[in-house]
Design a protein around this motif. Structure first.
Motif, PDB file in Angstrom:
ATOM      1  N   MET A 139       8.880   9.221  -0.319  1.00  0.00           N
ATOM      2  CA  MET A 139       8.627   8.875  -1.900  1.00  0.00           C
ATOM      3  C   MET A 139       9.083   8.424  -2.478  1.00  0.00           C
ATOM      4  O   MET A 139       8.367   8.146  -3.935  1.00  0.00           O
ATOM      5  CB  MET A 139       9.545  10.606  -1.882  1.00  0.00           C
ATOM      6  CG  MET A 139       9.259  11.529  -1.458  1.00  0.00           C
ATOM      7  SD  MET A 139      10.401  13.037  -1.890  1.00  0.00           S
ATOM      8  CE  MET A 139       9.523  13.213  -3.709  1.00  0.00           C
ATOM      9  N   LEU A 140       9.778   7.323  -2.349  1.00  0.00           N
ATOM     10  CA  LEU A 140      10.980   6.260  -3.124  1.00  0.00           C
ATOM     11  C   LEU A 140       9.294   4.699  -3.008  1.00  0.00           C
ATOM     12  O   LEU A 140       9.496   4.841  -4.437  1.00  0.00           O
ATOM     13  CB  LEU A 140      11.826   5.584  -2.606  1.00  0.00           C
ATOM     14  CG  LEU A 140      12.438   5.249  -3.588  1.00  0.00           C
ATOM     15  CD1 LEU A 140      12.802   5.067  -4.905  1.00  0.00           C
ATOM     16  CD2 LEU A 140      14.079   4.325  -3.068  1.00  0.00           C
ATOM     17  N   GLU A 141       8.972   4.612  -2.296  1.00  0.00           N
ATOM     18  CA  GLU A 141       7.677   3.852  -1.554  1.00  0.00           C
ATOM     19  C   GLU A 141       6.958   4.291  -2.993  1.00  0.00           C
ATOM     20  O   GLU A 141       5.795   3.111  -2.938  1.00  0.00           O
ATOM     21  CB  GLU A 141       7.343   3.541  -0.317  1.00  0.00           C
ATOM     22  CG  GLU A 141       7.578   2.928   0.634  1.00  0.00           C
ATOM     23  CD  GLU A 141       7.464   3.250   1.708  1.00  0.00           C
ATOM     24  OE1 GLU A 141       6.900   3.920   1.892  1.00  0.00           O
ATOM     25  OE2 GLU A 141       8.357   1.808   2.757  1.00  0.00           O
ATOM     26  N   ARG A 142       6.211   5.584  -3.089  1.00  0.00           N
ATOM     27  CA  ARG A 142       5.152   6.026  -4.215  1.00  0.00           C
ATOM     28  C   ARG A 142       5.808   5.708  -5.408  1.00  0.00           C
ATOM     29  O   ARG A 142       4.635   6.256  -6.079  1.00  0.00           O
ATOM     30  CB  ARG A 142       4.957   7.904  -3.992  1.00  0.00           C
ATOM     31  CG  ARG A 142       4.254   7.421  -1.892  1.00  0.00           C
ATOM     32  CD  ARG A 142       3.257   8.751  -2.233  1.00  0.00           C
ATOM     33  NE  ARG A 142       4.441   9.759  -2.161  1.00  0.00           N
ATOM     34  CZ  ARG A 142       4.838  10.659  -0.995  1.00  0.00           C
ATOM     35  NH1 ARG A 142       4.707  10.147   0.332  1.00  0.00           N
ATOM     36  NH2 ARG A 142       5.853  11.966  -1.073  1.00  0.00           N
ATOM     37  N   LEU A 143       7.057   5.343  -5.361  1.00  0.00           N
ATOM     38  CA  LEU A 143       6.877   5.728  -6.835  1.00  0.00           C
ATOM     39  C   LEU A 143       5.963   4.166  -7.706  1.00  0.00           C
ATOM     40  O   LEU A 143       5.589   3.341  -7.297  1.00  0.00           O
ATOM     41  CB  LEU A 143       8.993   4.911  -7.023  1.00  0.00           C
ATOM     42  CG  LEU A 143       9.645   5.043  -8.785  1.00  0.00           C
ATOM     43  CD1 LEU A 143       9.333   5.900  -9.187  1.00  0.00           C
ATOM     44  CD2 LEU A 143      10.463   3.914  -8.587  1.00  0.00           C
ATOM     45  N   PRO A 144       5.776   5.084  -8.746  1.00  0.00           N
ATOM     46  CA  PRO A 144       4.754   4.614  -9.421  1.00  0.00           C
ATOM     47  C   PRO A 144       5.503   3.465 -10.742  1.00  0.00           C
ATOM     48  O   PRO A 144       6.633   3.532 -11.494  1.00  0.00           O
ATOM     49  CB  PRO A 144       3.858   4.984 -10.641  1.00  0.00           C
ATOM     50  CG  PRO A 144       5.150   6.616 -10.720  1.00  0.00           C
ATOM     51  CD  PRO A 144       5.857   6.009  -9.517  1.00  0.00           C
ATOM     52  N   LEU A 145       4.752   2.011 -10.740  1.00  0.00           N
ATOM     53  CA  LEU A 145       4.976   0.870 -11.326  1.00  0.00           C
ATOM     54  C   LEU A 145       4.459   0.419 -12.870  1.00  0.00           C
ATOM     55  O   LEU A 145       3.309   0.138 -12.216  1.00  0.00           O
ATOM     56  CB  LEU A 145       5.955  -0.429 -10.520  1.00  0.00           C
ATOM     57  CG  LEU A 145       6.984   0.171  -9.815  1.00  0.00           C
ATOM     58  CD1 LEU A 145       7.444  -1.196  -9.621  1.00  0.00           C
ATOM     59  CD2 LEU A 145       8.409   0.941 -10.644  1.00  0.00           C
ATOM     60  N   ARG A 146       4.649   0.352 -14.083  1.00  0.00           N
ATOM     61  CA  ARG A 146       3.776   0.198 -14.550  1.00  0.00           C
ATOM     62  C   ARG A 146       3.426  -1.181 -14.862  1.00  0.00           C
ATOM     63  O   ARG A 146       4.456  -2.286 -14.861  1.00  0.00           O
ATOM     64  CB  ARG A 146       4.017   0.407 -15.762  1.00  0.00           C
ATOM     65  CG  ARG A 146       2.290   0.141 -16.806  1.00  0.00           C
ATOM     66  CD  ARG A 146       2.699   0.771 -18.556  1.00  0.00           C
ATOM     67  NE  ARG A 146       3.138   2.581 -18.088  1.00  0.00           N
ATOM     68  CZ  ARG A 146       1.792   3.346 -17.775  1.00  0.00           C
ATOM     69  NH1 ARG A 146       0.413   2.762 -18.559  1.00  0.00           N
ATOM     70  NH2 ARG A 146       1.974   4.602 -17.655  1.00  0.00           N
ATOM     71  N   THR A 147       2.130  -1.889 -15.253  1.00  0.00           N
ATOM     72  CA  THR A 147       2.200  -3.008 -14.632  1.00  0.00           C
ATOM     73  C   THR A 147       1.860  -3.935 -16.501  1.00  0.00           C
ATOM     74  O   THR A 147       1.662  -2.986 -16.648  1.00  0.00           O
ATOM     75  CB  THR A 147       0.552  -3.581 -13.802  1.00  0.00           C
ATOM     76  OG1 THR A 147      -1.069  -3.086 -14.251  1.00  0.00           O
ATOM     77  CG2 THR A 147       1.054  -2.862 -12.832  1.00  0.00           C
ATOM     78  N   ASP A 148       1.436  -5.216 -16.276  1.00  0.00           N
ATOM     79  CA  ASP A 148       1.420  -5.297 -17.896  1.00  0.00           C
ATOM     80  C   ASP A 148      -0.327  -5.737 -18.656  1.00  0.00           C
ATOM     81  O   ASP A 148      -0.351  -5.285 -19.012  1.00  0.00           O
ATOM     82  CB  ASP A 148       1.597  -6.975 -17.989  1.00  0.00           C
ATOM     83  CG  ASP A 148       0.528  -8.097 -16.290  1.00  0.00           C
ATOM     84  OD1 ASP A 148      -0.304  -7.020 -15.776  1.00  0.00           O
ATOM     85  OD2 ASP A 148       0.977  -9.061 -16.642  1.00  0.00           O
ATOM     86  N   THR A 149      -1.161  -4.769 -17.341  1.00  0.00           N
ATOM     87  CA  THR A 149      -1.934  -4.188 -18.118  1.00  0.00           C
ATOM     88  C   THR A 149      -2.151  -2.679 -18.025  1.00  0.00           C
ATOM     89  O   THR A 149      -3.649  -2.754 -18.915  1.00  0.00           O
ATOM     90  CB  THR A 149      -3.032  -4.841 -17.167  1.00  0.00           C
ATOM     91  OG1 THR A 149      -3.266  -3.738 -15.289  1.00  0.00           O
ATOM     92  CG2 THR A 149      -3.577  -5.729 -16.212  1.00  0.00           C
ATOM     93  N   GLY A 150      -1.316  -2.411 -18.196  1.00  0.00           N
ATOM     94  CA  GLY A 150      -1.582  -0.327 -18.170  1.00  0.00           C
ATOM     95  C   GLY A 150      -1.246  -0.233 -16.990  1.00  0.00           C
ATOM     96  O   GLY A 150      -0.914   1.386 -17.162  1.00  0.00           O
ATOM     97  N   ALA A 151      -1.793  -0.518 -15.900  1.00  0.00           N
ATOM     98  CA  ALA A 151      -2.366   0.280 -14.444  1.00  0.00           C
ATOM     99  C   ALA A 151      -0.834  -0.031 -13.746  1.00  0.00           C
ATOM    100  O   ALA A 151       0.523  -0.028 -14.224  1.00  0.00           O
ATOM    101  CB  ALA A 151      -3.376  -0.372 -13.964  1.00  0.00           C
ATOM    102  N   LEU A 152      -0.631   1.608 -12.801  1.00  0.00           N
ATOM    103  CA  LEU A 152       0.072   1.478 -12.050  1.00  0.00           C
ATOM    104  C   LEU A 152      -0.066   1.276 -11.148  1.00  0.00           C
ATOM    105  O   LEU A 152      -0.855   1.023 -10.631  1.00  0.00           O
ATOM    106  CB  LEU A 152       0.024   3.505 -12.295  1.00  0.00           C
ATOM    107  CG  LEU A 152       0.327   4.144 -13.710  1.00  0.00           C
ATOM    108  CD1 LEU A 152       0.301   5.569 -13.423  1.00  0.00           C
ATOM    109  CD2 LEU A 152       2.073   3.945 -13.880  1.00  0.00           C
ATOM    110  N   ALA A 153       1.573   0.605 -10.725  1.00  0.00           N
ATOM    111  CA  ALA A 153       1.121   0.043  -8.924  1.00  0.00           C
ATOM    112  C   ALA A 153       2.858   0.842  -8.081  1.00  0.00           C
ATOM    113  O   ALA A 153       3.280   1.014  -8.818  1.00  0.00           O
ATOM    114  CB  ALA A 153       1.757  -1.842  -8.721  1.00  0.00           C
TER     115      ALA A 153
END
Length: 406
Positions: A139-153
């Protein structure tokens, strides 16, 4: 009793214990930060290295005679998740290091965004990105992070999540991580026990850059008290010498009185040696006390010799010294006997509870009285006869104002 308690507690696995009174534990904690007579503090950066050093030190000092209650500061391993951010992967995916850290913190602990007021009570309104089980790597590995373009990684694209273990507590002293090894001295003086502990532990730090060991506990307080007593004792001796010079009106007779002090030192040192060779604070206080008695005997002797010449008209200097010495034997002996006999019960009951301070002091005083009484009646008259000067008979005057101050 203490040996029986230690043997029974030593058979219980997984516990650390120390035996002592509540006041002693409180004082030890104030002196060294640990509730033990001797605290050995290892400081450095790596916690596992500190733990290895502490455990090796525990093994080494456990076999030293007079060392009891050896224990390493309690720490236990607890499960934890480690998130290792990769800066290269963060840069490739356009995620800032700060953004990843803040998002991870919000996911695990929440982020307060406002406050809710109910009457006089205020509550934080905490926003959680998503419910993440602390022990769930997936679950922690799927945590979404916002990139500088606004996308999620996902977090797994920029970091490695591992299951680890670590200490349940990290203690520090002056910013440095530390761990304590504690023990108590028993049956030996603290100074000699500490010397053996240093010899066993100091080689552990050879070649280990950034790591240090510090020894604390009762001996630090004892050393500071000894220095203060020595300084104050020297100051008092100077004051006494000045008062004697003012009384006798010359430094020569005052020096003869002060010569009786080393005579008391001889017996006191011999008594300490015969009683085990432990020089404690109580022993130093005993030396100070016996110095006062020895100085009093010297004053009685010198003053009576002067009195015979100035008041009773004894013309011969040798006769005055002889008579003065003989006539002062009884007063000096009575002073020594009454003082010494009063202290004998303290020496006999040296093992009685609560007698740890009085007994060493009494031993020193009795030893000092024996040597001072015997030698004072022989050495001081001989010195006065050889180096002293006759006192003129001034028709009843107690002193000679015209004497030279030497």
């Amino acid at each position: 009793m203490l040996a029986d308690i230690r043997s029974r507690l030593g058979g219980v696995a997984g516990i650390n214990f120390g035996i002592g009174g509540p006041i002693a534990h409180r004082i030890d904690h104030l002196l060294s930060g640990a509730r033990a007579g001797i605290a050995i503090k290892f400081s450095g950066e790596n916690l596992r290295t500190l733990r290895d050093l502490a455990e090796e030190a525990q093994t080494r000092i456990a076999g030293i005679p007079g060392v009891t209650d050896v224990a390493v500061e309690s720490q236990s391993e607890v499960p934890e998740l480690g998130v290792h951010l990769d800066r290269e992967r963060l840069a490739r995916n356009g995620v800032s290091f700060a953004e990843a850290g803040l998002t991870l913190r919000a996911a695990l602990y929440g982020a307060p965004v406002s406050r809710v007021y109910e009457g006089r009570n205020a509550y934080d309104l905490v926003l959680r990105v998503q419910e993440v089980a602390p022990d769930s790597i997936a679950m922690l590995e799927r945590l979404p992070l916002r990139t500088d373009t606004g996308a999620l990684a996902p977090l797994s694209a920029v970091a490695t999540v591992t299951r680890e273990s670590g200490p349940n507590i990290i203690s520090r002293d002056q910013v440095q991580r530390k761990i304590f090894v504690t023990c108590n001295p028993a049956g030996r003086d603290v100074a000699s026990v500490l010397a053996d502990i240093r010899d066993a532990i100091d080689p552990l730090l050879e070649g280990k850059v950034g790591y240090a060991v510090h020894y604390g506990g009762q001996f630090e307080s004892a050393a500071a008290a000894s220095r203060r007593l020595l300084a104050s004792g020297l100051l008092i001796l100077l004051v006494i010498f000045g008062l004697l010079c003012m009384t006798f009106r010359n430094a020569r007779d005052a020096t003869f009185v002060m010569a009786s002090l080393p005579l008391a030192l001889i017996g006191g040192v011999a008594a300490v040696f015969l009683s085990g060779g432990v020089l404690s604070i109580a022993s130093i206080i005993g030396f100070i006390s016996v110095f006062g008695v020895a100085a009093r005997n010297g004053i009685m002797l010198i003053n009576h010799i002067r009195h015979l010449q100035s008041e009773e008209g004894v013309a011969g200097f040798e006769e005055a010294v002889w008579r003065g010495s003989v006539e002062r034997v009884v007063p000096v002996l009575m002073t020594a006997l009454t003082t010494g006999l009063a202290l004998v019960p303290l020496v006999i009951a040296h093992d009685a509870p609560g007698n740890e301070i009085q007994s060493p002091m009494a031993v020193v005083i009795i030893g000092g009285l024996l040597s001072a009484t015997v030698l004072n009646m022989v050495v001081v008259p001989a010195l006065y006869l050889r180096f002293g000067r006759p006192v003129k008979n001034n028709g009843g005057a107690a002193g000679t104002p015209g004497e030279t101050f030497l």
